[in-house]
Design an enzyme around this catalytic site. Sequence first.
Site, PDB file in Angstrom:
ATOM      1  CB  SER A  26      -0.918  -0.003   1.222  1.00 14.31           C
ATOM      2  OG  SER A  26      -1.771  -1.122   1.214  1.00 14.31           O
ATOM      3  CG  ASP A  52      -0.466  -5.583  -6.808  1.00 16.25           C
ATOM      4  OD1 ASP A  52      -0.639  -6.422  -7.716  1.00 16.25           O
ATOM      5  OD2 ASP A  52      -1.337  -5.303  -5.969  1.00 16.25           O
ATOM      6  CG  ASN A  94      -6.487  -8.410  -9.829  1.00 22.44           C
ATOM      7  OD1 ASN A  94      -7.297  -7.496  -9.939  1.00 22.44           O
ATOM      8  ND2 ASN A  94      -6.728  -9.478  -9.100  1.00 22.44           N
ATOM      9  N   GLY A  96      -5.073  -3.141  -7.870  1.00 21.96           N
ATOM     10  CA  GLY A  96      -6.131  -2.176  -7.616  1.00 21.96           C
ATOM     11  C   GLY A  96      -5.608  -0.807  -7.238  1.00 21.96           C
ATOM     12  CB  SER A 169     -12.495   0.971  -2.645  1.00 19.37           C
ATOM     13  OG  SER A 169     -11.094   1.058  -2.515  1.00 19.37           O
ATOM     14  CD  GLN A 171      -7.404   0.390  -3.513  1.00 15.49           C
ATOM     15  OE1 GLN A 171      -7.718   0.323  -4.706  1.00 15.49           O
ATOM     16  NE2 GLN A 171      -6.848  -0.615  -2.866  1.00 15.49           N
ATOM     17  CG  ASP A 296      -6.077  -6.359   2.138  1.00 13.46           C
ATOM     18  OD1 ASP A 296      -7.161  -6.603   1.585  1.00 13.46           O
ATOM     19  OD2 ASP A 296      -5.248  -5.548   1.686  1.00 13.46           O
ATOM     20  CD  GLU A 324      -6.380  -8.278  -4.700  1.00 13.04           C
ATOM     21  OE1 GLU A 324      -5.321  -7.657  -4.548  1.00 13.04           O
ATOM     22  OE2 GLU A 324      -7.335  -8.172  -3.898  1.00 13.04           O
ATOM     23  CG  HIS A 373      -2.231 -11.561  -3.037  1.00 11.31           C
ATOM     24  ND1 HIS A 373      -1.653 -10.606  -2.244  1.00 11.31           N
ATOM     25  CD2 HIS A 373      -3.400 -11.006  -3.461  1.00 11.31           C
ATOM     26  CE1 HIS A 373      -2.418  -9.528  -2.202  1.00 11.31           C
ATOM     27  NE2 HIS A 373      -3.492  -9.749  -2.926  1.00 11.31           N
ATOM     28  NE  ARG A 374      -3.896  -8.870   1.018  1.00 14.16           N
ATOM     29  CZ  ARG A 374      -2.611  -8.686   1.260  1.00 14.16           C
ATOM     30  NH1 ARG A 374      -1.910  -9.622   1.872  1.00 14.16           N
ATOM     31  NH2 ARG A 374      -1.999  -7.561   0.898  1.00 14.16           N
ATOM     32  CE  LYS A 399      -3.281  -8.295  -6.992  1.00 12.03           C
ATOM     33  NZ  LYS A 399      -3.202  -7.071  -6.200  1.00 12.03           N
TER      34      LYS A 399
END
Length: 421
Positions: A26, A52, A94, A96, A169, A171, A296, A324, A373-374, A399
Site C-alpha cells: 500500500s 503490483d 490486477n 487495484g 473502497s 482507494q 486484508d 481480487e 494471493h491472500r 502479487k
Amino acid sequence: MTTDSVTILPPTHALTGKVSPPGSKSITNRALLLAGLAKGTSRLTGALKSDDTRYMAEALRQMGVTVEEPDATTFVVTSTGELKAPEAPLFLGNAGTATRFLTAALALGQGRYVVDGDEHMRKRPIKPLVEALQSLGVAIAAPSGCPPVAIDAKGAFGKNHVVIDAGLSSQYVSALQMAAACGSEPFTIELAGADIGARGYIDLTLSAMRAFGAKVEQPTPSSWVIQPTGYTATDFHIEPDASAATYLWGAEVLTKGQIDIGTPSGDFTQPDAKAYDVIAQFPNMPAVIDGSQMQDAIPTIAVLAAFNETPVRFVGIENLRVKECDRIRAVSTGLNNIREGLAKEEGDDLLVFSAPSLAGQSLPAEIDTFADHRIAMSFALAGLKIRDITILDPGCVAKTYPGYWDALASLGVDLVRNDQK
C-alpha cells in the site's frame, strides 16, 4: 520455479526464527506515484518488489519517468513532475491501488490515457471514481463500470470540489487526494455518506503526501482540503507490510512458536496491524470480529477461526466481495472443502464454526486460490495443522509477497512442490 500446486507438511515443532516481511504494498504504490508526480529524484527504501509494484513502476516508465532499481528493496525515481501520455495502454494486471491511483492522477495530465488490467481487474469496480471525475469535467469513460478506463485529459479539473462515494473502497478517496495536490487551486473532497472502506488507509495516503510536501487539512471527519502545492522529491522509507505480517503472526500462534518479524506490532501505521490484537487472543478469539478496518487480514483470521475454541462471526466485510476475488466466497469455499459445514455465508457475514479437533487429521483438500494471493497465503496456515492441504496456483503470492513460500521453508515447514509439466 513455476508450480501448479504446493502441499504443506504440518511441522512437528513450534515455528521459531526470524522472518522479515516485505515492504508495504500500500505504501510502496503510494510512494511510487508521488515520486512520479514530484520534480527531481526520490529514493524509496524498504520498498516492496512484487507484481503490483512492478506494474506501477512500469506504467511510470511508459509515461517518461525514470525508475531505477539499484537493489532488491529500493526504487530511485526521477521525474519532471509530469506523466506524459503513453503510446500504448497502461497494463496494470490486477493491481487495484495502481489502477485507481493512476486513474485520478492522469485526469490532470495532457492527452489520452487508457488504464487497463487483466481479466480479474476488469471485474473490479471503478465506477464511483469515474463518476466523481466526470463531475469535475474530466472526459473519462469506463463503460462496464470496471477497467478499462479511457481518459482524455486537459490538464485541469473544471471544479475545485468533489463528492465521492467511498463505500466500496477508500482507494477512490486516496486517488483523488493524491491527484488534487497537483491542481491549480485548493481542492475539497467530501464523502457521500459516512461509510468508507478501511478509513485507516486514508491516513497512510495523507502521511505519504505530506512527506512529499503536500498540505492537507481535514475540517470535518468526512472532508479534506488539499492545497495546490504539487510534490517535492524526497527520500522516503517504507515500513514492512502489515498484511504480510498477519500470516507470520498466525503461524506463530497456531504452532505455539516465536517468530521475530523485526517490527513490533505497535510500530506499524497500516490498518491491518489491528489484526495482531485479535490473533494474539487465539484460541479464544472473540465471537464477533468486525473486519471493516482490517479487510486484508480477514482471510488470515478466518482460517485461524477454524481452530478457535468457539465459533467466530465476521461482520463489516462486504467489501471483501470486490477484492481480487470474492474473498468471502473464496474463504467459505476453501474451509468447506476441508470439511463440509466448517463455514457459512449469511448475507455478507461469514460464520466460521470452530473445530480444534481438525488439528492432526488427514483431510485431503485442494484449495482453489481464485488467483488471489491472500487466499493462498491464508490457507497455507491450515496446512500447518492439517495433513494433505494443497494450495493451487501458489505462484499468485507474487502479487505482494514473492518470497512467502521460502519464508515458511526458512522456519522449518516442509513443502511438496508439484512442478508444472
